[in-house]
Enzyme design. Sequence first.
Site, PDB file in Angstrom:
ATOM      1  N   ASP A  10      48.154  39.968  46.197  1.00 41.88           N
ATOM      2  CA  ASP A  10      47.045  39.380  45.467  1.00 41.88           C
ATOM      3  C   ASP A  10      47.547  37.828  45.656  1.00 41.88           C
ATOM      4  OD1 ASP A  10      44.796  38.850  44.253  1.00 41.88           O
ATOM      5  OD2 ASP A  10      45.726  38.750  42.217  1.00 41.88           O
ATOM      6  N   SER A  11      46.415  36.816  45.343  1.00 39.46           N
ATOM      7  CA  SER A  11      46.503  35.675  45.092  1.00 39.46           C
ATOM      8  C   SER A  11      47.413  35.361  43.826  1.00 39.46           C
ATOM      9  CB  SER A  11      45.226  34.937  44.962  1.00 39.46           C
ATOM     10  OG  SER A  11      44.605  35.525  43.736  1.00 39.46           O
ATOM     11  N   CYS A  73      43.190  42.267  46.342  1.00 42.98           N
ATOM     12  CA  CYS A  73      42.546  41.281  45.855  1.00 42.98           C
ATOM     13  C   CYS A  73      41.209  41.276  46.444  1.00 42.98           C
ATOM     14  CB  CYS A  73      43.457  39.951  46.574  1.00 42.98           C
ATOM     15  SG  CYS A  73      42.172  38.321  46.331  1.00 42.98           S
ATOM     16  N   GLU A 152      42.755  34.923  32.545  1.00 41.79           N
ATOM     17  CA  GLU A 152      43.994  34.635  32.349  1.00 41.79           C
ATOM     18  C   GLU A 152      44.389  33.920  31.069  1.00 41.79           C
ATOM     19  OE1 GLU A 152      45.611  32.495  35.597  1.00 41.79           O
ATOM     20  OE2 GLU A 152      44.851  34.173  37.180  1.00 41.79           O
ATOM     21  N   CYS A 184      36.459  42.069  41.201  1.00 38.68           N
ATOM     22  CA  CYS A 184      37.422  40.930  41.189  1.00 38.68           C
ATOM     23  C   CYS A 184      38.644  41.543  40.273  1.00 38.68           C
ATOM     24  CB  CYS A 184      37.015  39.724  40.521  1.00 38.68           C
ATOM     25  SG  CYS A 184      38.365  38.533  40.163  1.00 38.68           S
ATOM     26  N   HIS A 186      40.383  40.378  38.206  1.00 39.48           N
ATOM     27  CA  HIS A 186      40.664  40.075  36.863  1.00 39.48           C
ATOM     28  C   HIS A 186      39.532  40.751  35.869  1.00 39.48           C
ATOM     29  CE1 HIS A 186      42.988  36.981  38.581  1.00 39.48           C
ATOM     30  NE2 HIS A 186      43.236  36.263  37.614  1.00 39.48           N
TER      31      HIS A 186
HETATM   32  N1  DGL Z   1      42.249  38.191  42.997  1.00 38.08           N
HETATM   33  C1  DGL Z   1      41.024  37.512  43.245  1.00 38.08           C
HETATM   34  C2  DGL Z   1      39.921  38.540  43.555  1.00 38.08           C
HETATM   35  O1  DGL Z   1      39.847  39.688  43.093  1.00 38.08           O
HETATM   36  C3  DGL Z   1      40.349  36.713  42.105  1.00 38.08           C
HETATM   37  C4  DGL Z   1      41.542  35.353  41.882  1.00 38.08           C
HETATM   38  C5  DGL Z   1      41.380  34.453  42.949  1.00 38.08           C
HETATM   39  O2  DGL Z   1      40.279  33.794  42.997  1.00 38.08           O
HETATM   40  O3  DGL Z   1      42.186  34.267  43.623  1.00 38.08           O
HETATM   41  O4  DGL Z   1      38.974  38.248  44.214  1.00 38.08           O
END
Ligand code: DGL
Length: 266
Positions: A10-11, A73, A152, A184, A186
Amino acid sequence: MPERAIGIFDSGVGGLTVLRELRSQIPDEPLVYLGDTARVPYGTKSSSTVLRYAHEAARFLLDQRVKFLVVACNTASAVALNGLAERYQVPVIGVIEPGARRALEVTRNGRIGVIGTEGTIRSGAYERALLAGRSDVVVHAAACPLFVPLAEEGWACHEVARLAAHAYLAPLLQKKIDTLVLGCTHYPLLKQMLQEVVGPDVRLVDSAQATAKAVASRLGEYRLLCQTTPAPLPRYFVTDIPDRFKRVGGAFLGKELHGVETVSLD
Ligand code: DGL
């Protein structure tokens, strides 16, 4: 091969919601997690940039000799999944298809809301996946960029998060959606507050849960389920200093994070 780890990327910390589900649904599987914390967020970046990042992350995990890749992600799944699946030798799964499939299972009136980052919503990937499964559903999508920093910050139930949710979701509720896909990584952290905002008649679909279920079934199909127990603790890699990842990630995972290593993807 089955004794090798599942690679997840993931990012940043968001994919830990997927890792948490994997640990609960398939606890015997060794896991390696990469959070590209030096370049987070992906959700505000162009598709070509996210595509490049996703390939770099995948190559790093393949160097760790993983047996299976999970693109944990939504933004990266939206733009890079097909390319990754074509290029690499291991099975690759993203979070969008499983989430879309689950939404189609639970909707009663065929009006489905999707929320995600700007990149995910702009890509139209959820819409395509939903319509591929059932052509008569109507999809209403909204980008909710403030939800990532709010999650976050640990402000999932804060008044600010609630106000943002009302503003983002009002147009979807006006369209009488009965299902809302949390598109997403999060957003599962905001689930309780989002359920209160949308009311009891709207079903929330958590892509993390749906993805873990899909991973378990694909591992079985490919005869890749690990037979050795107990599984070692997951290994965590990040591309920037680990402090914030450990602190925020601990909240995402519901437990302390240990053994986080910094690596470079160059
Ligand atoms: N992990 C990203 C997603 O699920 C969210 C955080 C980001 O923008 O990197 O799209």
